[in-house]
Design a protein around this motif. Structure first.
Motif, PDB file in Angstrom:
ATOM      1  N   HIS A   3      69.925  19.727  11.144  1.00  0.00           N
ATOM      2  CA  HIS A   3      70.583  19.415   9.873  1.00  0.00           C
ATOM      3  C   HIS A   3      72.021  18.976  10.148  1.00  0.00           C
ATOM      4  CE1 HIS A   3      71.696  19.588   5.672  1.00  0.00           C
ATOM      5  NE2 HIS A   3      72.740  20.302   6.024  1.00  0.00           N
ATOM      6  N   PHE A   4      72.452  17.900   9.497  1.00  0.00           N
ATOM      7  CA  PHE A   4      73.810  17.374   9.671  1.00  0.00           C
ATOM      8  C   PHE A   4      74.609  17.644   8.404  1.00  0.00           C
ATOM      9  CE2 PHE A   4      70.899  14.904  12.253  1.00  0.00           C
ATOM     10  CZ  PHE A   4      71.462  15.066  13.502  1.00  0.00           C
ATOM     11  N   TYR A  10      76.074  12.881  11.180  1.00  0.00           N
ATOM     12  CA  TYR A  10      74.840  12.121  10.973  1.00  0.00           C
ATOM     13  C   TYR A  10      74.941  10.749  11.639  1.00  0.00           C
ATOM     14  CZ  TYR A  10      71.067   9.830   8.333  1.00  0.00           C
ATOM     15  OH  TYR A  10      69.950   9.131   7.966  1.00  0.00           O
ATOM     16  N   TYR A  13      74.723  10.975  15.408  1.00  0.00           N
ATOM     17  CA  TYR A  13      73.332  11.143  15.831  1.00  0.00           C
ATOM     18  C   TYR A  13      72.594   9.800  15.837  1.00  0.00           C
ATOM     19  CZ  TYR A  13      68.417  12.519  15.679  1.00  0.00           C
ATOM     20  OH  TYR A  13      67.070  12.636  15.930  1.00  0.00           O
ATOM     21  N   ASN A  47      70.141  15.949   6.141  1.00  0.00           N
ATOM     22  CA  ASN A  47      71.599  15.868   6.095  1.00  0.00           C
ATOM     23  C   ASN A  47      72.073  16.228   4.700  1.00  0.00           C
ATOM     24  OD1 ASN A  47      71.832  13.460   4.430  1.00  0.00           O
ATOM     25  ND2 ASN A  47      71.093  12.325   6.189  1.00  0.00           N
ATOM     26  N   ASN A 101      76.294   5.310   1.920  1.00  0.00           N
ATOM     27  CA  ASN A 101      76.073   6.718   2.262  1.00  0.00           C
ATOM     28  C   ASN A 101      77.214   7.552   1.725  1.00  0.00           C
ATOM     29  OD1 ASN A 101      73.731   6.470   4.275  1.00  0.00           O
ATOM     30  ND2 ASN A 101      75.178   4.926   4.948  1.00  0.00           N
TER      31      ASN A 101
END
Length: 101
Positions: A3-4, A10, A13, A47, A101
């Protein structure tokens, strides 16, 4: 499952450039440039971010859930916080469009 908690973690990654603002990022592809493609595959991850992506040009095969859909004319994706996402090498595609985002 990984989980971010931050947009920066995120993006790190995924191998994307760090966002200019810690809470908002807009990625776009203009001209002959294609958007950066995320990792070739990923185990299930989550995330804390909302994402809205519009892909105008998509080349490749994509599945949504257990169903195969025809995305040749484009694709609109909404991802909510803590929604599980996963992809494998069959989902690699070239794309033009944008992602908020």
């Amino acid at each position: 499952m990984k989980h971010f908690k931050t947009l920066s973690a995120y993006f790190n990654y995924l191998g994307l450039p760090q966002p200019e603002h810690p809470m908002l990022s807009v990625l776009s592809a203009k001209g002959d440039n294609f958007m950066p493609c995320p990792k070739k595959s990923s185990p299930p991850i989550t995330n804390c971010c909302y994402s809205i992506s519009l892909k105008k040009i998509v080349k490749g095969n994509l599945n949504y859930g257990r169903t195969k859909y025809d995305f040749t004319n484009g694709l609109l994706i909404f991802i909510a916080p803590r929604q599980v996402i996963q992809w494998d090498s069959t989902a690699i595609f070239e794309q033009k469009g944008f992602s908020i985002n």
